[in-house]
Motif scaffolding. Structure first.
Motif, PDB file in Angstrom:
ATOM      1  N   ILE A   5       6.621   0.173 -16.760  1.00 16.31           N
ATOM      2  CA  ILE A   5       5.659  -0.933 -16.709  1.00 16.31           C
ATOM      3  C   ILE A   5       4.423  -0.490 -15.952  1.00 16.31           C
ATOM      4  O   ILE A   5       4.527   0.022 -14.824  1.00 16.31           O
ATOM      5  N   THR A   6       3.263  -0.704 -16.563  1.00 11.49           N
ATOM      6  CA  THR A   6       1.999  -0.382 -15.897  1.00 11.49           C
ATOM      7  C   THR A   6       1.199  -1.654 -15.684  1.00 11.49           C
ATOM      8  O   THR A   6       1.028  -2.449 -16.614  1.00 11.49           O
ATOM      9  N   ASP A  30       9.680   3.273 -12.004  1.00 14.56           N
ATOM     10  CA  ASP A  30       9.365   2.840 -13.374  1.00 14.56           C
ATOM     11  C   ASP A  30       8.109   1.976 -13.422  1.00 14.56           C
ATOM     12  O   ASP A  30       7.741   1.474 -14.491  1.00 14.56           O
ATOM     13  N   ILE A  31       7.482   1.767 -12.261  1.00 13.38           N
ATOM     14  CA  ILE A  31       6.318   0.878 -12.175  1.00 13.38           C
ATOM     15  C   ILE A  31       5.097   1.657 -11.704  1.00 13.38           C
ATOM     16  O   ILE A  31       5.174   2.422 -10.749  1.00 13.38           O
ATOM     17  N   THR A  32       3.976   1.433 -12.384  1.00 20.31           N
ATOM     18  CA  THR A  32       2.700   2.031 -11.996  1.00 20.31           C
ATOM     19  C   THR A  32       1.664   0.926 -11.867  1.00 20.31           C
ATOM     20  O   THR A  32       1.651  -0.011 -12.666  1.00 20.31           O
ATOM     21  N   ALA A  33       0.806   1.023 -10.861  1.00 18.22           N
ATOM     22  CA  ALA A  33      -0.311   0.082 -10.708  1.00 18.22           C
ATOM     23  C   ALA A  33      -1.597   0.881 -10.606  1.00 18.22           C
ATOM     24  O   ALA A  33      -1.614   1.980 -10.035  1.00 18.22           O
ATOM     25  N   THR A  34      -2.666   0.332 -11.162  1.00 18.42           N
ATOM     26  CA  THR A  34      -3.949   1.021 -11.123  1.00 18.42           C
ATOM     27  C   THR A  34      -4.999   0.179 -10.407  1.00 18.42           C
ATOM     28  O   THR A  34      -4.899  -1.047 -10.336  1.00 18.42           O
ATOM     29  N   ALA A  35      -5.996   0.875  -9.898  1.00 21.83           N
ATOM     30  CA  ALA A  35      -7.185   0.253  -9.305  1.00 21.83           C
ATOM     31  C   ALA A  35      -8.297   1.295  -9.367  1.00 21.83           C
ATOM     32  O   ALA A  35      -8.018   2.495  -9.482  1.00 21.83           O
ATOM     33  N   PRO A  36      -9.559   0.870  -9.313  1.00 26.46           N
ATOM     34  CA  PRO A  36     -10.665   1.833  -9.415  1.00 26.46           C
ATOM     35  C   PRO A  36     -10.680   2.873  -8.303  1.00 26.46           C
ATOM     36  O   PRO A  36     -11.046   4.022  -8.529  1.00 26.46           O
ATOM     37  N   ASN A  37     -10.259   2.467  -7.097  1.00 24.37           N
ATOM     38  CA  ASN A  37     -10.306   3.380  -5.951  1.00 24.37           C
ATOM     39  C   ASN A  37      -8.911   3.572  -5.359  1.00 24.37           C
ATOM     40  O   ASN A  37      -8.165   2.604  -5.191  1.00 24.37           O
ATOM     41  N   ALA A  38      -8.595   4.814  -5.019  1.00 26.95           N
ATOM     42  CA  ALA A  38      -7.274   5.124  -4.456  1.00 26.95           C
ATOM     43  C   ALA A  38      -7.004   4.349  -3.172  1.00 26.95           C
ATOM     44  O   ALA A  38      -5.864   3.966  -2.892  1.00 26.95           O
ATOM     45  N   SER A  39      -8.068   4.067  -2.399  1.00 23.72           N
ATOM     46  CA  SER A  39      -7.895   3.340  -1.136  1.00 23.72           C
ATOM     47  C   SER A  39      -7.336   1.943  -1.349  1.00 23.72           C
ATOM     48  O   SER A  39      -6.618   1.408  -0.493  1.00 23.72           O
ATOM     49  N   GLU A  40      -7.635   1.340  -2.516  1.00 28.76           N
ATOM     50  CA  GLU A  40      -7.122   0.002  -2.823  1.00 28.76           C
ATOM     51  C   GLU A  40      -5.623   0.026  -3.118  1.00 28.76           C
ATOM     52  O   GLU A  40      -4.969  -1.014  -3.111  1.00 28.76           O
ATOM     53  N   ARG A  47       4.071   0.127   0.648  1.00 28.52           N
ATOM     54  CA  ARG A  47       4.955  -1.037   0.828  1.00 28.52           C
ATOM     55  C   ARG A  47       6.070  -1.080  -0.210  1.00 28.52           C
ATOM     56  O   ARG A  47       7.208  -1.433   0.102  1.00 28.52           O
ATOM     57  N   LEU A  48       5.749  -0.739  -1.473  1.00 25.15           N
ATOM     58  CA  LEU A  48       6.713  -0.922  -2.555  1.00 25.15           C
ATOM     59  C   LEU A  48       7.228   0.379  -3.158  1.00 25.15           C
ATOM     60  O   LEU A  48       8.201   0.371  -3.917  1.00 25.15           O
ATOM     61  N   GLY A  49       6.570   1.499  -2.851  1.00 21.76           N
ATOM     62  CA  GLY A  49       7.061   2.783  -3.335  1.00 21.76           C
ATOM     63  C   GLY A  49       6.842   3.049  -4.809  1.00 21.76           C
ATOM     64  O   GLY A  49       7.532   3.880  -5.410  1.00 21.76           O
ATOM     65  N   ILE A  50       5.890   2.346  -5.421  1.00 15.48           N
ATOM     66  CA  ILE A  50       5.617   2.515  -6.845  1.00 15.48           C
ATOM     67  C   ILE A  50       4.641   3.669  -7.078  1.00 15.48           C
ATOM     68  O   ILE A  50       4.058   4.211  -6.147  1.00 15.48           O
ATOM     69  N   ASN A  51       4.455   4.023  -8.339  1.00 20.06           N
ATOM     70  CA  ASN A  51       3.442   5.000  -8.706  1.00 20.06           C
ATOM     71  C   ASN A  51       2.076   4.320  -8.728  1.00 20.06           C
ATOM     72  O   ASN A  51       1.974   3.135  -9.072  1.00 20.06           O
ATOM     73  N   THR A  52       1.035   5.055  -8.380  1.00 22.95           N
ATOM     74  CA  THR A  52      -0.321   4.498  -8.465  1.00 22.95           C
ATOM     75  C   THR A  52      -1.226   5.490  -9.188  1.00 22.95           C
ATOM     76  O   THR A  52      -0.942   6.686  -9.245  1.00 22.95           O
ATOM     77  N   ALA A  59      -2.607   5.971 -17.151  1.00 20.32           N
ATOM     78  CA  ALA A  59      -1.505   5.132 -16.669  1.00 20.32           C
ATOM     79  C   ALA A  59      -0.762   4.421 -17.799  1.00 20.32           C
ATOM     80  O   ALA A  59       0.411   4.070 -17.644  1.00 20.32           O
ATOM     81  N   VAL A  60      -1.415   4.188 -18.930  1.00 18.60           N
ATOM     82  CA  VAL A  60      -0.758   3.452 -20.015  1.00 18.60           C
ATOM     83  C   VAL A  60      -0.093   4.367 -21.037  1.00 18.60           C
ATOM     84  O   VAL A  60       0.675   3.902 -21.872  1.00 18.60           O
ATOM     85  N   ASN A  61      -0.342   5.662 -20.957  1.00 22.07           N
ATOM     86  CA  ASN A  61       0.155   6.582 -21.984  1.00 22.07           C
ATOM     87  C   ASN A  61       1.669   6.559 -22.143  1.00 22.07           C
ATOM     88  O   ASN A  61       2.181   6.662 -23.251  1.00 22.07           O
TER      89      ASN A  61
END
Length: 274
Positions: A5-6, A30-40, A47-52, A59-61
């Motif tokens: 899930i992304t 199994d979870i990825t989250a994206t944002a424009p800046n790595a600092s975000e 906190r959650l140990g997910i991929n960023t 990220a959607v590939n």
């Protein structure tokens, strides 16, 4: 849910859903989250140990599900950037953006996508949300079940067959937490006039709202019957309810919800450019 899930966007609602998914047994890997800046992304990663990831397309590939969790105002730019990758990967798309219809989002993504629109509400942030969902014709039964499981991580899910009914969902649950906050505010003000300290009044009003909701949820009786059960003939509750009825409280609520649904329609037209 053995799916990748992304989340495009890592704001409060995305964080709440991700937290709920992990609590329900989904592996953080199994979870990825994206944002424009790595600092975000630092906080949510720690906190959650997910991929960023800061690259949305990358990220959607590998994703089976892509949750669009960005503001409606930037959705077009985000979708058009993602379109080539989405057309190749063909994941289930879930939009939690208010006001943007499925056809518009699908068009921005290149067309013929399996797309679910979701209208969550802010109590999802504390795990007791209510979400209305609509699926376009491309969504399979398996994908529908996946969307249900994903959103049940933060509360209850109700499906509608007609996308226009999401405007009614907005009126009855999406915007509705504010109706109850107004009620708590008014009750606190009135209790203070009756002599209670503000903090005492607030705690009693909010706890009573919580208790009434729990009773209504756990009972097999409808709200009208539960209301009647609190009212003794000639008693205090009967007097209060009679006053609310005389003041046309039902009409006030109905008119407010109608105004809410109408504004949802207007916003949909404004955001989609139709």
């Amino acid at each position: 849910m053995a799916s990748r899930i992304t989340f495009i966007g890592a704001g409060n609602m995305a964080s709440a859903i991700i937290g709920g998914l992990i609590d329900s047994g989904v592996a953080p890997t199994d979870i990825t989250a994206t944002a424009p800046n790595a600092s975000e992304l630092t906080s949510i990663k720690e906190r959650l140990g997910i991929n960023t990831q800061t690259d949305n397309a990358a990220a959607v590939n590998e994703a089976d599900v892509v949750v669009l969790a960005v503001k409606p105002q930037i959705m077009r730019a985000v979708c058009e950037e993602l379109a080539p990758s989405i057309q190749q990967a063909r994941p289930l798309m879930i939009s939690i953006a208010a006001g943007l219809d499925a056809a518009t989002i699908d068009q921005w993504l290149g067309g013929s996508n399996a797309l679910v629109r979701c209208m969550p509400n802010t109590p999802s942030l504390v795990g007791i949300g209510a979400s209305g969902l609509y699926a376009n014709a491309e969504v399979s039964e398996e994908q529908r079940a996946l969307a249900t499981q994903l959103m049940e991580a933060v509360g209850i899910v109700e499906w509608v067959d007609d996308e226009a009914l999401l405007e009614a969902v907005t009126a009855v649950s999406g915007s509705a937490p504010a109706y109850f906050f107004l009620m708590f505010e008014a009750m606190e003000e009135a209790a203070v006039k009756l002599g209670l300290p503000a903090e005492t009044a607030r705690r009693l009003a909010i706890q009573t709202g919580l208790g009434a909701s729990a009773m209504a949820q756990q009972s097999d009786r409808d709200p009208a019957t539960l209301k009647q059960n609190v009212m003794s003939p000639g008693g205090t509750t009967e007097r209060a309810i009679a006053h609310m009825e005389e003041a046309q409280m039902r009409t006030i609520v109905a008119d407010a919800m109608q105004a809410c649904a109408k504004r949802a329609q207007e916003m949909a037209r404004e955001l989609s450019g139709h």
